[in-house]
Design an enzyme around this catalytic site. Structure first.
Site, PDB file in Angstrom:
ATOM      1  N   ARG A   1      -7.541  -0.315  -6.953  1.00  0.00           N
ATOM      2  CA  ARG A   1      -7.796   0.804  -6.029  1.00  0.00           C
ATOM      3  C   ARG A   1      -7.893   2.095  -6.864  1.00  0.00           C
ATOM      4  NH1 ARG A   1      -4.351   1.134  -0.667  1.00  0.00           N
ATOM      5  NH2 ARG A   1      -6.263   2.117   0.056  1.00  0.00           N
TER       6      ARG A   1
ATOM      7  N   ASP B   1      -1.954  10.593  -2.074  1.00  0.00           N
ATOM      8  CA  ASP B   1      -2.315   9.559  -3.063  1.00  0.00           C
ATOM      9  C   ASP B   1      -2.590  10.169  -4.420  1.00  0.00           C
ATOM     10  OD1 ASP B   1      -3.035   8.377  -0.294  1.00  0.00           O
ATOM     11  OD2 ASP B   1      -2.777   6.714  -1.715  1.00  0.00           O
TER      12      ASP B   1
ATOM     13  N   ARG C   1       0.846  -1.192   0.000  1.00  0.00           N
ATOM     14  CA  ARG C   1       0.000   0.000   0.000  1.00  0.00           C
ATOM     15  C   ARG C   1       0.877   1.236   0.000  1.00  0.00           C
ATOM     16  NH1 ARG C   1       2.338   1.923   3.829  1.00  0.00           N
ATOM     17  NH2 ARG C   1       0.774   3.540   3.827  1.00  0.00           N
ATOM     18  N   GLY C   2       0.204   2.403  -0.169  1.00  0.00           N
ATOM     19  CA  GLY C   2       0.956   3.642  -0.344  1.00  0.00           C
ATOM     20  C   GLY C   2       1.052   3.890  -1.851  1.00  0.00           C
ATOM     21  N   ALA C   3       0.759   5.134  -2.253  1.00  0.00           N
ATOM     22  CA  ALA C   3       0.606   5.415  -3.688  1.00  0.00           C
ATOM     23  C   ALA C   3       1.823   5.008  -4.540  1.00  0.00           C
ATOM     24  CB  ALA C   3       0.266   6.887  -3.877  1.00  0.00           C
TER      25      ALA C   3
ATOM     26  N   GLN D   1      -2.163   2.364   9.871  1.00  0.00           N
ATOM     27  CA  GLN D   1      -0.860   2.443   9.195  1.00  0.00           C
ATOM     28  C   GLN D   1       0.152   3.237  10.016  1.00  0.00           C
ATOM     29  OE1 GLN D   1      -3.833   2.895   7.779  1.00  0.00           O
ATOM     30  NE2 GLN D   1      -3.883   2.288   5.639  1.00  0.00           N
TER      31      GLN D   1
ATOM     32  N   ASN E   1      -5.231  12.423   0.621  1.00  0.00           N
ATOM     33  CA  ASN E   1      -4.372  11.522   1.417  1.00  0.00           C
ATOM     34  C   ASN E   1      -5.276  10.735   2.360  1.00  0.00           C
ATOM     35  OD1 ASN E   1      -1.732  10.530   2.113  1.00  0.00           O
ATOM     36  ND2 ASN E   1      -1.930  11.608   4.055  1.00  0.00           N
ATOM     37  N   LYS E   2      -4.676   9.880   3.135  1.00  0.00           N
ATOM     38  CA  LYS E   2      -5.406   8.993   4.045  1.00  0.00           C
ATOM     39  C   LYS E   2      -6.464   9.743   4.855  1.00  0.00           C
ATOM     40  CE  LYS E   2      -5.239   5.447   4.421  1.00  0.00           C
ATOM     41  NZ  LYS E   2      -6.254   4.624   3.714  1.00  0.00           N
TER      42      LYS E   2
HETATM   43  O1  MRU Z   1      -4.604   3.088   2.153  1.00  0.00           O
HETATM   44  P1  MRU Z   1      -3.126   3.297   2.055  1.00  0.00           P
HETATM   45  O2  MRU Z   1      -2.356   2.739   3.199  1.00  0.00           O
HETATM   46  O3  MRU Z   1      -2.587   2.852   0.713  1.00  0.00           O
HETATM   47  O4  MRU Z   1      -2.946   4.883   2.105  1.00  0.00           O
HETATM   48  C1  MRU Z   1      -1.664   5.399   2.003  1.00  0.00           C
HETATM   49  C2  MRU Z   1      -1.606   6.870   2.190  1.00  0.00           C
HETATM   50  O5  MRU Z   1      -2.603   7.525   2.358  1.00  0.00           O
HETATM   51  C3  MRU Z   1      -0.254   7.498   2.080  1.00  0.00           C
HETATM   52  O6  MRU Z   1      -0.152   8.611   2.907  1.00  0.00           O
HETATM   53  C4  MRU Z   1      -0.025   7.936   0.631  1.00  0.00           C
HETATM   54  O7  MRU Z   1      -0.246   6.883  -0.251  1.00  0.00           O
HETATM   55  C5  MRU Z   1       1.334   8.462   0.424  1.00  0.00           C
HETATM   56  S1  MRU Z   1       2.550   7.202   0.519  1.00  0.00           S
HETATM   57  C6  MRU Z   1       4.054   7.866   0.167  1.00  0.00           C
END
Ligand code: MRU
Length: 339
Positions: free
Chosen positions: A87, A231, A44-46, A190, A241-242
């Site tokens: 996603r 993201d 996970r994470g963009a 996270q 973002n999250k």
């Molecule tokens: O649902 P996730 O864990 O994929 O969400 C991740 C985030 O929101 C991160 O902050 C974002 O992707 C940036 S990662 C460098």
């Protein structure tokens, strides 16, 4: 620290669902396994999702080649569409798939070697972008700062090094004695599971707090900077973002604390005029009503389940990228960045 490896024609992902207590690598040798890993947040994470998708195309098309002896444009599209459906919010997923589409078009007869080379390049570039971004971002961090972050925008969420945590790493490497505050990040924790794990491994002092404690922490004067990842960031500087990030930005504004977003240019979607157009993933109510196998709420309770929110650009002090720090007016200055 790394979370993605490609070895012997197979993709391996560090299973982030099991962190911090178990470091297990998933062997992802089929498209269904890779898609499941993305959907269930094993990866996970963009930026990490983008890198995974780039390798994922290689894995999927290797399989097609073995079964049918050839790879057609329809095969490419089918694997690409399957990965794209995992996603919706992280634009790096679509960005990486589009990059690979160009490579496929240029090498339609023998695409596999070129696609693997491009995937490795996307991976390597992401690590380098994070390091450069970290150095730019470290400029806004002062010795002794308390630095709050939300979710995990670290090495685990990228090809390696991290965006927001990359800024903290770079500041620490420069000898600045910072203290990181990690919001736990409900519903999937996270911040609690991954950000603290990364900071502890790095030896950077970290304190964990529940999302609901952020205002009280800011009021106590312990936070001088907020840095988060993204993201997808729109052309006007609105930052997705999250979920929970927007609340942090509003609180930061109230307490006069600068709020920064750190992201590679691959996360900026110049086709979207504002954050209103960013698709927000809705997840299963089970993640809100409980965690894992444990149910907290009455069975069947109605739930609200957005995985992301959009912080309006007015609340953003700067967007830290690998090309430098962009400040308001964002519409004008982000355009210049891509000129
Ligand atoms: O649902 P996730 O864990 O994929 O969400 C991740 C985030 O929101 C991160 O902050 C974002 O992707 C940036 S990662 C460098």
């Amino acid at each position: 620290m790394e979370a993605i490896r490609f070895q012997d024609s197979t993709l391996y992902l560090l299973d982030q669902r099991r962190l911090p207590h178990e470091e297990t690598w998933l062997r992802c040798d089929t498209i269904p396994k890779i898609c499941e890993a993305i959907v269930t947040l094993a990866v996970r994470g963009a930026p990490a999702i983008g890198v995974t998708a780039a390798y994922g195309l290689v894995v999927g098309l290797q399989d097609v080649q073995q079964r049918t002896g050839r790879i057609t444009a329809e095969d490419f599209k089918q694997v690409q569409d399957t990965l794209a459906a995992t996603r919706p919010t992280a634009v790096n997923l679509f960005w990486a798939l589009e990059r690979q589409e160009k490579i496929f078009r240029a090498n339609p007869k023998e695409p596999l070697a070129a696609l693997l080379e491009e995937a490795r390049m996307i991976h390597q570039e992401d690590i380098e972008m994070c390091r450069t971004m970290g150095r730019f971002g470290a400029e806004v961090i002062d010795d002794g700062d308390g630095c709050l972050t939300h979710c995990n925008a670290g090495a685990l969420a990228t090809g390696g090094y991290g965006t927001a945590l990359g800024v903290f790493r770079a500041a620490w490497e420069e000898g600045k004695k910072i203290h990181v505050y990690a919001d736990e990040t409900r519903p999937l924790l996270q911040g609690s599971r991954l950000t603290t794990y990364e900071m502890i491994k790095e030896g950077i002092p970290v304190t964990l707090l529940c999302d609901t404690m952020t205002g009280q922490l800011m009021k106590s004067g312990k936070v001088q900077k907020v840095v988060v990842g993204s993201d997808r960031t729109a052309a006007n500087g609105d930052v997705a973002n999250k979920i929970g990030t927007m609340q942090v930005a509003i609180l930061a504004k109230h307490f006069g604390i600068p709020f920064y977003a750190a992201l590679p240019t691959s996360t900026i979607d110049m086709s979207l005029a504002s954050g209103d157009d960013i698709p927000i993933e809705m997840r299963s109510g089970d993640e809100v009503a409980g965690f894992g196998e444990t149910l907290f709420a009455p069975a069947g309770v109605d739930t609200f389940t957005p995985a992301f929110d959009v912080t309006p650009h007015e609340l953003v002090a700067g967007i830290i990228t690998e090309k430098g720090i962009v400040r308001a007016p964002y519409t004008e200055n982000l355009k210049k960045l891509f000129a």
